[in-house]
Design a protein around this motif. Structure first.
Motif, short mmCIF file in Angstrom:
data_model
loop_
_atom_site.label_atom_id
_atom_site.label_comp_id
_atom_site.label_asym_id
_atom_site.label_seq_id
_atom_site.Cartn_x
_atom_site.Cartn_y
_atom_site.Cartn_z
N PHE A 101 -22.01 -5.24 -28.60
CA PHE A 101 -21.47 -4.17 -28.53
C PHE A 101 -20.51 -3.81 -27.51
O PHE A 101 -19.67 -2.99 -27.79
CB PHE A 101 -22.38 -2.91 -28.96
N ALA A 151 -16.51 -3.01 -28.02
CA ALA A 151 -15.95 -1.70 -27.38
C ALA A 151 -14.91 -2.21 -26.66
O ALA A 151 -13.98 -1.49 -26.54
CB ALA A 151 -17.01 -0.98 -26.83
N ILE A 152 -14.88 -3.31 -25.97
CA ILE A 152 -13.71 -3.45 -24.91
C ILE A 152 -12.54 -4.11 -25.53
O ILE A 152 -11.59 -3.73 -25.24
CB ILE A 152 -14.25 -4.72 -23.91
N PHE A 177 -16.07 -5.12 -35.21
CA PHE A 177 -17.46 -4.25 -35.43
C PHE A 177 -18.38 -4.83 -36.46
O PHE A 177 -19.57 -4.80 -36.16
CB PHE A 177 -17.17 -2.90 -35.28
N TYR A 199 -11.26 5.01 -17.24
CA TYR A 199 -12.02 4.07 -18.41
C TYR A 199 -12.33 2.70 -17.26
O TYR A 199 -13.60 2.26 -17.36
CB TYR A 199 -11.15 3.16 -19.32
N LEU A 206 -11.89 -3.18 -28.52
CA LEU A 206 -11.28 -1.64 -29.12
C LEU A 206 -10.41 -1.03 -28.29
O LEU A 206 -9.34 -0.69 -28.35
CB LEU A 206 -12.43 -1.11 -29.80
N ALA A 207 -11.02 -1.14 -26.79
CA ALA A 207 -10.48 -0.10 -25.96
C ALA A 207 -9.10 -0.91 -25.46
O ALA A 207 -7.86 -0.21 -25.01
CB ALA A 207 -11.34 0.00 -24.50
N VAL A 251 -14.93 4.24 -24.86
CA VAL A 251 -13.55 3.88 -25.43
C VAL A 251 -13.13 5.39 -25.80
O VAL A 251 -11.63 5.58 -25.82
CB VAL A 251 -13.88 3.14 -27.07
N LEU A 267 -9.63 -3.10 -34.24
CA LEU A 267 -10.88 -4.19 -34.67
C LEU A 267 -10.56 -5.04 -35.50
O LEU A 267 -11.38 -6.13 -35.87
CB LEU A 267 -12.23 -3.49 -34.68
#
Lengths: 201, 222
Positions: free
Chosen positions: B140, B144-145, B96, A5, B147-148, A50, B153
């Motif tokens: 986005f 996404a970051i 999101f 990642y 979420l990661a 992700v 979310l």
């Protein structure tokens, strides 16, 4: 996975810097549209990094947003530059295309109705496309769109029958089958006629 | 089951609307924004477009600008869609979905300002469109970051003290909303707002203001 990642993020960050630098340097408006489309791909890559099921579910809306923005900006570009498609001549003139389309289209559409469902829709669409290819298709578009809208409504109505009055399932199957026939036919004929590049496309 | 953490600047939730795991919520803060957006959407629905008058400088002459009804209809539709997207962005409880609503505000704003056949306005709309498209990258990317790094979310999880959201993700989110929703900040504002269509052009400003307030709440609460 642990290392993948951050490494991916670094690669994407480098790509974003390169892409944005290119957009800053580019002066031609058309090229800038293309470059921003590339930048949108980077947003999708960020989501895809992700790498879970949720990312998969998020890519599709992201893609839709990107495409719709691209279409909106392209429309603005066309209006801004005052671009018009040149009037298109028919590609070819063959005698049989003057006389036959009515009969052939009728046969194909009738056979499609007998088949019903997706296959029937495709067959009937071939007939409709052939007819429009030979005879032109200026005002038929509105008709197709209207019929397609009604077919969609019938299709939804069939689903309501399935849910609310399951006893009448056979009637609902018939409704859905007929509506999907018309819907597929409408879709396919629109796709077929769009390729011709007429003045109304 | 649903309890907003008390440190949240939006206050306690008043009403929770569940769509599966996507849970919209009304706190005093978001309710105020929601009602504001609702009023302006209603205004866009009922109001009639103005007819702009131009006065020739240094004389008595003036002339009325022609208004194309089709373009006006398109602009009204876009203004209403923009209002609906703003309503969604105000109450959503999912990061999101918030980004999606923000980008929809961006698209509809392009539509509102692009509904003219004036070359200067179209140029401004084009520049705005480019910026809005570029803004989807940080927007986005921020989501996404988040979420990661946190695995969720849902704002219900993100607002708790147990979850830490990286600063870069917050910055990306704010940057994306700025590019996406806040047309008046950076495009040739005069060129856009000089065009006719007073009630509809207002929607651009309302949506950008509300989006800014909402993203502030989200970023501070996270």
């Amino acid at each position: 996975m642990e290392i993948a990642y951050p490494v991916g993020l670094i690669v994407v960050a480098a790509a974003i810097i390169i892409g944005f630098a290119a957009i800053v340097r580019e002066k031609d408006d058309l090229h800038r549209i293309l470059l921003t489309d590339l930048a949108e791909i980077l947003a999708l890559v960020l989501i895809a990094l992700v790498a879970t099921d949720l990312a998969e579910a998020l890519i599709l809306p992201g893609l839709v947003v990107g495409i719709s923005e691209l279409m909106a900006v392209s429309e603005v570009y066309i209006a801004k530059e005052g671009l018009r498609a040149p009037p298109a001549e028919p590609a070819f003139r063959i005698e049989v295309m003057e006389s036959a389309p009515g009969i052939l289209a009728l046969i194909l559409v009738a056979y499609g109705i007998v088949l019903s469902g997706f296959t029937g829709g495709a067959i009937a669409a071939v007939g409709a496309v052939f007819y429009f290819m030979c005879r032109g298709h200026v005002e038929q578009f509105e008709l197709i769109e209207t019929v397609s809208g009604y077919a969609w409504a019938i299709w939804i109505g069939a689903f309501f029958i399935f849910m609310l009055l399951p006893a009448y399932w056979f009637f609902a199957v018939m409704m859905a089958g007929g509506a999907i026939l018309i819907k597929v036919m409408a879709k396919m004929s629109l796709v077929g006629t769009m390729r011709r590049g007429g003045p109304d496309v | 089951m649903f309890n907003l953490p008390t440190g949240n600047i939006g206050g306690q939730e008043l009403f929770v609307l569940e769509f599966g795991d996507i849970v919209a919520y009304f706190s005093p803060y978001t309710t105020a924004l929601f009602v504001f957006a609702l009023i302006f959407t209603a205004l866009a629905i009922v109001s009639r477009p103005e007819k702009q008058m131009d006065i020739a400088f240094g004389g008595d002459a003036y002339y009325a600008k022609e208004v194309d009804p089709n373009l006006m209809r398109f602009q009204r539709f876009m203004a209403i869609a923009c209002g609906l997207a703003t309503l969604g962005a105000m109450v959503t409880g999912d990061v999101f979905n918030f980004t999606l609503f923000a980008s929809m505000v961006g698209i509809t704003n392009i539509g509102i300002v692009a509904a003219y056949r004036n070359r200067h306005v179209l140029n401004a709309a084009f520049q705005y469109g480019i910026v809005a498209m570029l803004a989807t990258v940080p927007l986005f990317g921020g989501a996404a970051i988040i979420l990661a790094s946190t695995g969720t979310l849902s704002m219900w999880e993100l607002f708790t003290a147990a979850v830490t959201v990286p600063l870069i993700a917050k910055a990306f989110l704010v940057l994306g909303v700025m590019g996406e929703g806040m047309a008046p900040f950076y495009v040739a504002k005069a060129e856009i707002t000089r065009a006719q269509g007073a009630p509809f052009i207002l929607m651009v400003h309302v949506s950008s203001l509300l989006l800014f307030l909402r993203v502030t709440e989200i970023v501070i609460s996270m």
